[in-house]
Write a protein that holds these residues in place. Structure first.
Motif, PDB file in Angstrom:
ATOM      1  N   SER A 100       0.847  -1.193   0.000  1.00  0.00           N
ATOM      2  CA  SER A 100       0.000   0.000   0.000  1.00  0.00           C
ATOM      3  C   SER A 100       0.880   1.241   0.000  1.00  0.00           C
ATOM      4  O   SER A 100       1.832   1.344   0.780  1.00  0.00           O
ATOM      5  CB  SER A 100      -0.900   0.011   1.240  1.00  0.00           C
ATOM      6  OG  SER A 100      -1.685  -1.147   1.306  1.00  0.00           O
ATOM      7  N   GLN A 101       0.558   2.180  -0.881  1.00  0.00           N
ATOM      8  CA  GLN A 101       1.396   3.355  -1.096  1.00  0.00           C
ATOM      9  C   GLN A 101       0.794   4.569  -0.404  1.00  0.00           C
ATOM     10  O   GLN A 101      -0.355   4.931  -0.642  1.00  0.00           O
ATOM     11  CB  GLN A 101       1.514   3.640  -2.593  1.00  0.00           C
ATOM     12  CG  GLN A 101       2.347   4.853  -2.921  1.00  0.00           C
ATOM     13  CD  GLN A 101       3.746   4.501  -3.371  1.00  0.00           C
ATOM     14  OE1 GLN A 101       4.051   3.350  -3.626  1.00  0.00           O
ATOM     15  NE2 GLN A 101       4.583   5.499  -3.479  1.00  0.00           N
ATOM     16  N   LEU A 102       1.593   5.203   0.457  1.00  0.00           N
ATOM     17  CA  LEU A 102       1.215   6.469   1.065  1.00  0.00           C
ATOM     18  C   LEU A 102       2.184   7.517   0.532  1.00  0.00           C
ATOM     19  O   LEU A 102       3.360   7.531   0.887  1.00  0.00           O
ATOM     20  CB  LEU A 102       1.271   6.388   2.587  1.00  0.00           C
ATOM     21  CG  LEU A 102       0.421   5.295   3.235  1.00  0.00           C
ATOM     22  CD1 LEU A 102       0.494   5.402   4.762  1.00  0.00           C
ATOM     23  CD2 LEU A 102      -1.032   5.373   2.775  1.00  0.00           C
ATOM     24  N   ASN A 103       1.688   8.371  -0.333  1.00  0.00           N
ATOM     25  CA  ASN A 103       2.523   9.322  -1.064  1.00  0.00           C
ATOM     26  C   ASN A 103       2.401  10.712  -0.450  1.00  0.00           C
ATOM     27  O   ASN A 103       1.294  11.197  -0.212  1.00  0.00           O
ATOM     28  CB  ASN A 103       2.091   9.350  -2.536  1.00  0.00           C
ATOM     29  CG  ASN A 103       3.001  10.189  -3.385  1.00  0.00           C
ATOM     30  OD1 ASN A 103       4.226  10.154  -3.232  1.00  0.00           O
ATOM     31  ND2 ASN A 103       2.420  10.960  -4.297  1.00  0.00           N
ATOM     32  N   LEU A 121       4.031  -0.942   4.716  1.00  0.00           N
ATOM     33  CA  LEU A 121       3.597   0.206   3.925  1.00  0.00           C
ATOM     34  C   LEU A 121       4.767   0.707   3.090  1.00  0.00           C
ATOM     35  O   LEU A 121       5.925   0.621   3.504  1.00  0.00           O
ATOM     36  CB  LEU A 121       3.111   1.339   4.835  1.00  0.00           C
ATOM     37  CG  LEU A 121       1.814   1.109   5.598  1.00  0.00           C
ATOM     38  CD1 LEU A 121       1.683   2.116   6.736  1.00  0.00           C
ATOM     39  CD2 LEU A 121       0.610   1.230   4.659  1.00  0.00           C
ATOM     40  N   SER A 122       4.463   1.265   1.927  1.00  0.00           N
ATOM     41  CA  SER A 122       5.446   1.975   1.124  1.00  0.00           C
ATOM     42  C   SER A 122       5.122   3.457   1.232  1.00  0.00           C
ATOM     43  O   SER A 122       4.059   3.901   0.786  1.00  0.00           O
ATOM     44  CB  SER A 122       5.394   1.513  -0.340  1.00  0.00           C
ATOM     45  OG  SER A 122       6.342   2.225  -1.113  1.00  0.00           O
ATOM     46  N   CYS A 146       8.586  -2.059   6.153  1.00  0.00           N
ATOM     47  CA  CYS A 146       8.173  -0.899   5.366  1.00  0.00           C
ATOM     48  C   CYS A 146       9.224  -0.483   4.344  1.00  0.00           C
ATOM     49  O   CYS A 146      10.422  -0.731   4.511  1.00  0.00           O
ATOM     50  CB  CYS A 146       7.886   0.291   6.284  1.00  0.00           C
ATOM     51  SG  CYS A 146       6.421   0.107   7.314  1.00  0.00           S
ATOM     52  N   GLU A 147       8.768   0.181   3.290  1.00  0.00           N
ATOM     53  CA  GLU A 147       9.623   0.918   2.377  1.00  0.00           C
ATOM     54  C   GLU A 147       9.446   2.398   2.696  1.00  0.00           C
ATOM     55  O   GLU A 147       8.329   2.915   2.678  1.00  0.00           O
ATOM     56  CB  GLU A 147       9.228   0.654   0.924  1.00  0.00           C
ATOM     57  CG  GLU A 147       9.371  -0.793   0.497  1.00  0.00           C
ATOM     58  CD  GLU A 147       8.773  -1.061  -0.877  1.00  0.00           C
ATOM     59  OE1 GLU A 147       8.181  -0.122  -1.463  1.00  0.00           O
ATOM     60  OE2 GLU A 147       8.881  -2.199  -1.357  1.00  0.00           O
ATOM     61  N   CYS A 171      13.190  -3.267   7.008  1.00  0.00           N
ATOM     62  CA  CYS A 171      12.765  -2.136   6.200  1.00  0.00           C
ATOM     63  C   CYS A 171      13.775  -1.843   5.089  1.00  0.00           C
ATOM     64  O   CYS A 171      14.926  -2.270   5.148  1.00  0.00           O
ATOM     65  CB  CYS A 171      12.595  -0.888   7.070  1.00  0.00           C
ATOM     66  SG  CYS A 171      11.202  -0.969   8.221  1.00  0.00           S
ATOM     67  N   TRP A 172      13.324  -1.089   4.098  1.00  0.00           N
ATOM     68  CA  TRP A 172      14.205  -0.562   3.043  1.00  0.00           C
ATOM     69  C   TRP A 172      13.996   0.957   3.048  1.00  0.00           C
ATOM     70  O   TRP A 172      12.912   1.447   2.767  1.00  0.00           O
ATOM     71  CB  TRP A 172      13.855  -1.152   1.690  1.00  0.00           C
ATOM     72  CG  TRP A 172      14.852  -0.828   0.597  1.00  0.00           C
ATOM     73  CD1 TRP A 172      15.648   0.271   0.495  1.00  0.00           C
ATOM     74  CD2 TRP A 172      15.141  -1.633  -0.543  1.00  0.00           C
ATOM     75  NE1 TRP A 172      16.418   0.211  -0.632  1.00  0.00           N
ATOM     76  CE2 TRP A 172      16.134  -0.957  -1.296  1.00  0.00           C
ATOM     77  CE3 TRP A 172      14.670  -2.858  -1.007  1.00  0.00           C
ATOM     78  CZ2 TRP A 172      16.647  -1.464  -2.492  1.00  0.00           C
ATOM     79  CZ3 TRP A 172      15.185  -3.351  -2.199  1.00  0.00           C
ATOM     80  CH2 TRP A 172      16.162  -2.667  -2.922  1.00  0.00           C
TER      81      TRP A 172
END
Length: 332
Positions: A100-103, A121-122, A146-147, A171-172
Motif C-alpha cells: 500500500s502506497q502512502l505518497n 507500507l510503502s 516498510c519501504e 525495512c528498506w
C-alpha cells in the motif's frame, strides 16, 4: 494461507511429517491487539479525513486503533489524537506484490501516545520529515517491513520530545536528506534506537544526527551508496556519551566519489567499532576511518548480483568470514 487470525497476536506455526516435527515458526500478526480496526479504501479518503475520524473515536473512549490501508495512494498529514494509546498503520500487498502506497504523507502526535507502529507500507514524504515529534511523548515508534523513501528524516525528535525507543526492522529506506535518516535534537529523551535486518540506499550527508545520550544499535544492515554522497556516518554529541553498536553490517558503494568519515569530528567520549562488519573496496575511507572493519576485496558489482537495479543478493562464491553471511538477511 491462514484465516481467522486476530490482529497483533503472537502465533506459533508448526510443520509435521506424520508425527515428526519438521519446523517451527514464531510470528506475530500485524496491527494492535484488541484494537478497533479502521479499514481505509484510499480513493476519496484524505489524510485529514483519517485524522478527524481518529479524533472522533478517541472522544468516544477508543484507546487502541489499527488503521488498515488498502493498496492505493494517499497524501497529507495524519495526526494521532489525545486519548489514543496504541495505534498501528498497516498496509497490504496487491496482486503484483506491491505494498500500500502512502505518497507525500506525514505523521504527528497531538500530545501523548504509547506505541505507534507502521507495518508493510510503502511511504514517502516528498523530501520532508515523515514523523516529526516536538514536545509530545510516546513509548515506542516502530517501522516493520516498510519501504521508506524520499524523506529528509524518517523520524525527527525535537523540542524536548520524550520516548523510549525508535525501531526499524526489515525495512528498506532510500533517498534521505541533509537532516539525516534519524534526527534527535538536544533536550530530547530517547534511550534506544535500533535498526535491524534492513537495507539503506542513497543516503545524503549521514545516517544519523543524534544530540542526546542514547544506545544506538545497527545489526544486519546493508548500506549502499552509488550516486549520493555521505561525508560521514554519524553526527553525535560527544558530551552526552552515546553508545553505538555496529554488528554484521555491510557498507558498500563508491559513495558518489566522496571519501567517507565514520564521524563528523573527533570524539573523546564515543568509541565506535566496526569489527565483524564489512565494506567493499570501492568505498574509500577518509581520515576518521571505520575502525576494525573488514575490507572485502570486491566492489559492489563484484559482491552483489545487480546493485544498479537494487538487487543486493550476494553473488555466488562471494562470501564472508565467520558465519559466511552479513548485512540484511533478505539478500542472503
Amino acid at each position: 494461507t491462514f484465516e481467522g487470525l486476530d490482529m497483533g497476536v503472537p502465533y506459533i506455526a508448526q510443520i509435521f511429517y506424520n508425527e515428526v516435527l519438521r519446523g517451527t515458526l514464531n510470528t506475530k500478526t500485524s496491527g494492535s491487539s484488541g484494537s478497533l480496526i479502521f479499514n481505509i479504501n484510499i480513493p476519496g479518503i484524505t489524510a485529514e479525513d483519517i485524522s478527524t475520524a481518529l479524533a472522533g473515536h478517541a472522544a468516544e473512549g477508543t484507546k487502541k486503533v489499527t488503521v488498515n490501508f488498502a493498496s492505493g495512494n494517499m497524501e497529507g498529514t495524519i495526526t494521532i489524537p489525545t486519548g489514543i494509546q496504541d495505534i498501528s498503520f498497516v498496509g497490504s500487498e496487491n496482486a503484483n506484490g506491491k505494498l500500500s502506497q502512502l505518497n507525500k504523507v506525514y505523521f504527528a502526535i497531538e500530545s501523548e501516545v504509547n506505541d505507534v507502529n507502521f507495518e508493510y507500507l510503502s511511504m514517502n514524504s516528498d523530501g520532508g520529515f515523515m514523523f516529526q515529534v516536538g514536545a509530545q511523548k510516546f513509548h515506542d515508534i516502530t517501522f516493520e517491513g516498510c519501504e521508506v523513501k524520499q524523506v529528509n528524516s524518517a523520524v525527527r525528535l525535537h523540542s524536548g520530545a520524550e520516548g523510549n525507543s525508535v525501531n526499524f526492522n526489515n525495512c528498506w529506506v532510500s533517498n534521505t536528506g541533509g537532516w539525516s535518516f534519524l534526527n534527535v535534537g538536544s533536550g530530547c529523551t530517547i534511550p534506544a534506537i535500533n535498526v535491524t535486518n534492513s537495507t539503506l540506499t542513497e543516503f545524503n550527508t549521514r545516517i544519523a544526527d543524534i544530540r542526546v545520550k542514547t544506545d544506538i544499535k545497527f545489526k544486519n544492515v546493508t548500506l549502499v551508496n552509488i550516486a549520493e554522497k555521505m561525508t560521514h556516518l554519524w553526527l553525535l554529541d560527544n558530551n552526552s556519551k552515546p553508545t553505538v553498536t555496529i554488528e554484521n553490517c555491510i557498507f558498500a558503494g563508491p559513495n558518489g566519489g566522496q571519501k567517507l568519515h565514520s564521524t563528523n569530528g573527533n570524539y573523546s567520549n564515543v568509541t565506535i567499532s566496526y569489527g565483524g562488519s564489512y565494506k567493499t573496496n570501492d568505498l574509500i575511507e577518509d581520515s576518521r576511518p571505520l575502525d576494525d572493519i573488514t575490507v572485502v576485496n570486491l566492489d559492489i558489482y563484484g559482491l552483489f548480483v545487480d546493485p544498479a537495479n537494487g538487487d543486493f543478493h550476494i553473488k555466488q562464491g562471494a562470501g564472508f568470514a565467520g558465519t559466511g553471511v552479513a548485512g540484511d538477511p533478505r539478500w542472503f
